[in-house]
Design a protein around this motif. Structure first.
Motif, short mmCIF file in Angstrom:
data_model
loop_
_atom_site.label_atom_id
_atom_site.label_comp_id
_atom_site.label_asym_id
_atom_site.label_seq_id
_atom_site.Cartn_x
_atom_site.Cartn_y
_atom_site.Cartn_z
N LEU A 224 -17.89 118.48 -35.18
CA LEU A 224 -19.17 117.82 -35.46
C LEU A 224 -19.94 118.55 -36.55
O LEU A 224 -20.59 117.92 -37.41
CB LEU A 224 -20.00 117.75 -34.18
CG LEU A 224 -19.42 116.86 -33.06
CD1 LEU A 224 -20.30 116.95 -31.82
CD2 LEU A 224 -19.32 115.41 -33.53
N PHE A 225 -19.89 119.89 -36.54
CA PHE A 225 -20.56 120.67 -37.59
C PHE A 225 -19.98 120.33 -38.95
O PHE A 225 -20.71 120.15 -39.93
CB PHE A 225 -20.41 122.16 -37.27
CG PHE A 225 -20.98 123.06 -38.33
CD1 PHE A 225 -22.33 123.36 -38.36
CD2 PHE A 225 -20.15 123.59 -39.31
CE1 PHE A 225 -22.85 124.18 -39.35
CE2 PHE A 225 -20.67 124.41 -40.30
CZ PHE A 225 -22.02 124.71 -40.33
N THR A 226 -18.67 120.25 -39.02
CA THR A 226 -18.01 119.97 -40.31
C THR A 226 -18.32 118.56 -40.80
O THR A 226 -18.56 118.34 -41.99
CB THR A 226 -16.49 120.14 -40.15
OG1 THR A 226 -16.21 121.44 -39.65
CG2 THR A 226 -15.78 119.94 -41.48
N VAL A 227 -18.35 117.60 -39.89
CA VAL A 227 -18.51 116.20 -40.28
C VAL A 227 -19.95 115.87 -40.67
O VAL A 227 -20.19 115.14 -41.63
CB VAL A 227 -18.03 115.28 -39.14
CG1 VAL A 227 -18.38 113.83 -39.42
CG2 VAL A 227 -16.53 115.43 -38.97
N PHE A 228 -20.94 116.44 -39.96
CA PHE A 228 -22.33 116.03 -40.16
C PHE A 228 -23.18 117.05 -40.91
O PHE A 228 -23.91 116.69 -41.84
CB PHE A 228 -22.99 115.74 -38.80
CG PHE A 228 -22.38 114.59 -38.08
CD1 PHE A 228 -22.65 113.28 -38.46
CD2 PHE A 228 -21.50 114.80 -37.02
CE1 PHE A 228 -22.07 112.20 -37.81
CE2 PHE A 228 -20.92 113.73 -36.36
CZ PHE A 228 -21.20 112.44 -36.76
N LEU A 229 -23.10 118.32 -40.55
CA LEU A 229 -24.02 119.29 -41.12
C LEU A 229 -23.67 119.66 -42.56
O LEU A 229 -24.54 119.73 -43.43
CB LEU A 229 -24.04 120.55 -40.24
CG LEU A 229 -25.13 121.57 -40.58
CD1 LEU A 229 -26.50 120.92 -40.52
CD2 LEU A 229 -25.07 122.75 -39.63
N ILE A 230 -22.40 119.89 -42.83
CA ILE A 230 -22.01 120.27 -44.19
C ILE A 230 -22.33 119.17 -45.21
O ILE A 230 -22.89 119.45 -46.28
CB ILE A 230 -20.51 120.65 -44.23
CG1 ILE A 230 -20.30 121.95 -43.44
CG2 ILE A 230 -20.01 120.79 -45.66
CD1 ILE A 230 -18.88 122.44 -43.40
N PRO A 231 -22.03 117.88 -44.96
CA PRO A 231 -22.45 116.84 -45.91
C PRO A 231 -23.96 116.78 -46.10
O PRO A 231 -24.44 116.52 -47.21
CB PRO A 231 -21.91 115.55 -45.27
CG PRO A 231 -20.76 115.99 -44.45
CD PRO A 231 -21.16 117.33 -43.92
N ALA A 232 -24.74 117.05 -45.05
CA ALA A 232 -26.19 117.04 -45.18
C ALA A 232 -26.67 118.16 -46.10
O ALA A 232 -27.55 117.96 -46.95
CB ALA A 232 -26.84 117.16 -43.81
N ILE A 233 -26.07 119.35 -45.96
CA ILE A 233 -26.44 120.47 -46.84
C ILE A 233 -26.06 120.16 -48.27
O ILE A 233 -26.81 120.43 -49.22
CB ILE A 233 -25.77 121.76 -46.34
CG1 ILE A 233 -26.32 122.14 -44.96
CG2 ILE A 233 -25.97 122.89 -47.33
CD1 ILE A 233 -25.62 123.33 -44.33
N ALA A 234 -24.87 119.59 -48.47
CA ALA A 234 -24.44 119.24 -49.82
C ALA A 234 -25.37 118.21 -50.46
O ALA A 234 -25.70 118.30 -51.65
CB ALA A 234 -23.00 118.72 -49.77
N TYR A 235 -25.83 117.24 -49.68
CA TYR A 235 -26.76 116.22 -50.20
C TYR A 235 -28.07 116.86 -50.66
O TYR A 235 -28.60 116.53 -51.72
CB TYR A 235 -27.01 115.19 -49.11
CG TYR A 235 -28.07 114.17 -49.47
CD1 TYR A 235 -27.77 113.08 -50.28
CD2 TYR A 235 -29.37 114.33 -48.99
CE1 TYR A 235 -28.76 112.16 -50.62
CE2 TYR A 235 -30.36 113.41 -49.33
CZ TYR A 235 -30.05 112.32 -50.13
OH TYR A 235 -31.03 111.42 -50.46
N MET A 236 -28.60 117.78 -49.86
CA MET A 236 -29.86 118.45 -50.23
C MET A 236 -29.69 119.27 -51.50
O MET A 236 -30.58 119.29 -52.37
CB MET A 236 -30.31 119.33 -49.08
CG MET A 236 -30.70 118.58 -47.82
SD MET A 236 -32.15 117.55 -48.04
CE MET A 236 -33.40 118.79 -48.28
#
Length: 289
Positions: A224-236
Motif C-alpha cells: 500500500l505504501f508503494t502504490v499510494f504514498l510514493i506516487p503522491a510524493i512524486a506528484y507534489m
C-alpha cells in the motif's frame, strides 16, 4: 437328463435367494422442515416408504397412519405431533420393496424449532465451539430440566456423546486440519424430546494460519505504501515544487515585534473581571516625559 434339471432348479433357487437377500438402500437426507421429507435411492425404482414416530413418553415406534408404504417422498406428521406430549416426536423413515426392507433412517431438523435445537459452529486451532441458545421455549418453561445433548466425532465416523449442557460448549484437543462433525438433541428430564439437529461439520484450522497472517500484514503495508504514498510524493515534487520551497523557507519575525521598547515605557498589571478566576495580563503603557 434328470440330473441336469436338478442343477437348473438349484440354480434358479440360489438366484432367487440372492435377489431376496439383496440389500435395499435406505432413503437419504431425511429431515423435517416442518414436513417430513426424504430423498430416494437413485438406483432403485418401485420403492415405497413407511414413516414412523416415537413419542416423548414411550419407547416403541409406531407407523404414521398417512405414510405407510407410500410412493411419495414427503409426509405430513401434524396429526401425530398434535397427539404427542409437548407436541414433539422423533421420526424416521424406511424403504420397502417386495419382501425387502431397508434399515430406518432417523430424521433431523436443519432449521431448529420448539422440539429441535438451532446449532452454529465456530472453529479455532485445536477447538470447536458449539453455539447453543439458553432461551429456547423448553428452557423458559422447564429451566435446567431441559438440556442439550452434544454429539461429536470425525467426519464419516460414528458420533459419540460429549456433554449434556444448557448452554454453548467448546470441544478441545482436536486435531488440526481434520473435519469434525456435531449434532445436538433436546432432552427433557433425561428423555429425548424430538429430532436432533442435522449434522454440521467444520475443519479445525491450524495455528500456522495465524502465523501466515502476521507475515502477510507487513507485506500488505509495504504494498500500500508503494502504490499510494510514493506516487503522491512524486506528484507534489513535480507540480508543486515552488510552493514547497516557499513553505520550507525560514520564517521572519515582524519588525514591530523585534523592535526594542522605549525607555519611558513601563508595564502595568490590570486584573480582568473574570467571574470564576483571576487572570492577569500585561499592558504596555508609555508615559511621556
Amino acid at each position: 437328463m434328470a440330473l441336469a434339471m436338478l442343477y437348473v432348479l438349484l440354480w434358479i433357487h440360489l438366484v432367487g435367494q440372492a435377489v431376496l437377500c439383496e440389500d435395499l438402500p435406505p432413503p437419504r437426507d431425511v429431515h423435517v422442515d416442518p414436513l417430513l421429507r426424504w430423498t430416494p435411492a437413485p438406483e432403485h425404482s418401485n420403492v415405497t416408504y413407511t414413516a414412523q414416530y416415537r413419542r416423548f413418553d414411550t419407547r416403541g415406534w409406531r407407523d404414521v397412519p398417512a405414510c405407510v408404504q407410500t410412493e411419495l417422498t414427503s409426509c405430513d406428521v401434524t396429526s401425530v405431533k398434535a397427539k404427542a406430549e409437548y407436541g414433539c416426536v422423533e421420526l424416521r423413515v424406511r424403504a420397502e420393496k417386495h419382501n425387502l426392507t431397508s434399515g430406518p433412517v432417523d430424521a433431523c431438523s436443519d432449521q431448529g424449532g420448539p422440539c429441535s435445537p438451532a446449532v452454529r459452529l465456530s472453529a479455532r486451532p485445536g477447538r470447536l465451539t458449539v453455539h447453543l441458545s439458553r432461551n429456547h421455549s423448553m428452557a423458559l418453561e422447564y429451566g435446567d430440566h431441559a438440556q442439550h445433548v452434544v454429539y461429536y466425532g470425525r467426519e464419516e465416523e460414528p458420533l459419540q456423546e460429549f456433554e449434556r449442557t444448557t448452554s454453548s460448549v467448546t470441544i478441545g484437543d482436536l486435531e488440526e486440519g481434520v473435519r469434525y462433525c456435531v449434532k445436538v438433541q433436546f432432552i427433557l428430564f433425561h428423555k429425548s424430546l424430538g429430532p436432533p439437529s442435522c449434522t454440521r461439520c467444520e475443519v479445525i484450522p491450524g495455528s500456522s494460519t495465524n502465523h501466515s497472517m502476521i507475515v502477510v500484514a507487513p507485506i500488505v503495508a509495504v504494498f500500500l505504501f508503494t502504490v499510494f504514498l510514493i506516487p503522491a510524493i512524486a506528484y507534489m515534487l513535480i507540480f508543486h515544487l515552488e510552493k514547497m520551497k516557499q513553505w520550507m523557507q525560514p520564517y521572519s519575525m515582524p519588525e514591530s515585534i523585534t523592535r526594542p521598547l522605549p525607555e519611558n515605557c513601563r508595564f502595568s498589571s490590570i486584573p480582568t473581571e473574570e467571574r470564576y478566576e483571576v487572570i492577569s495580563f500585561t499592558e504596555e503603557s508609555c508615559v511621556r516625559a
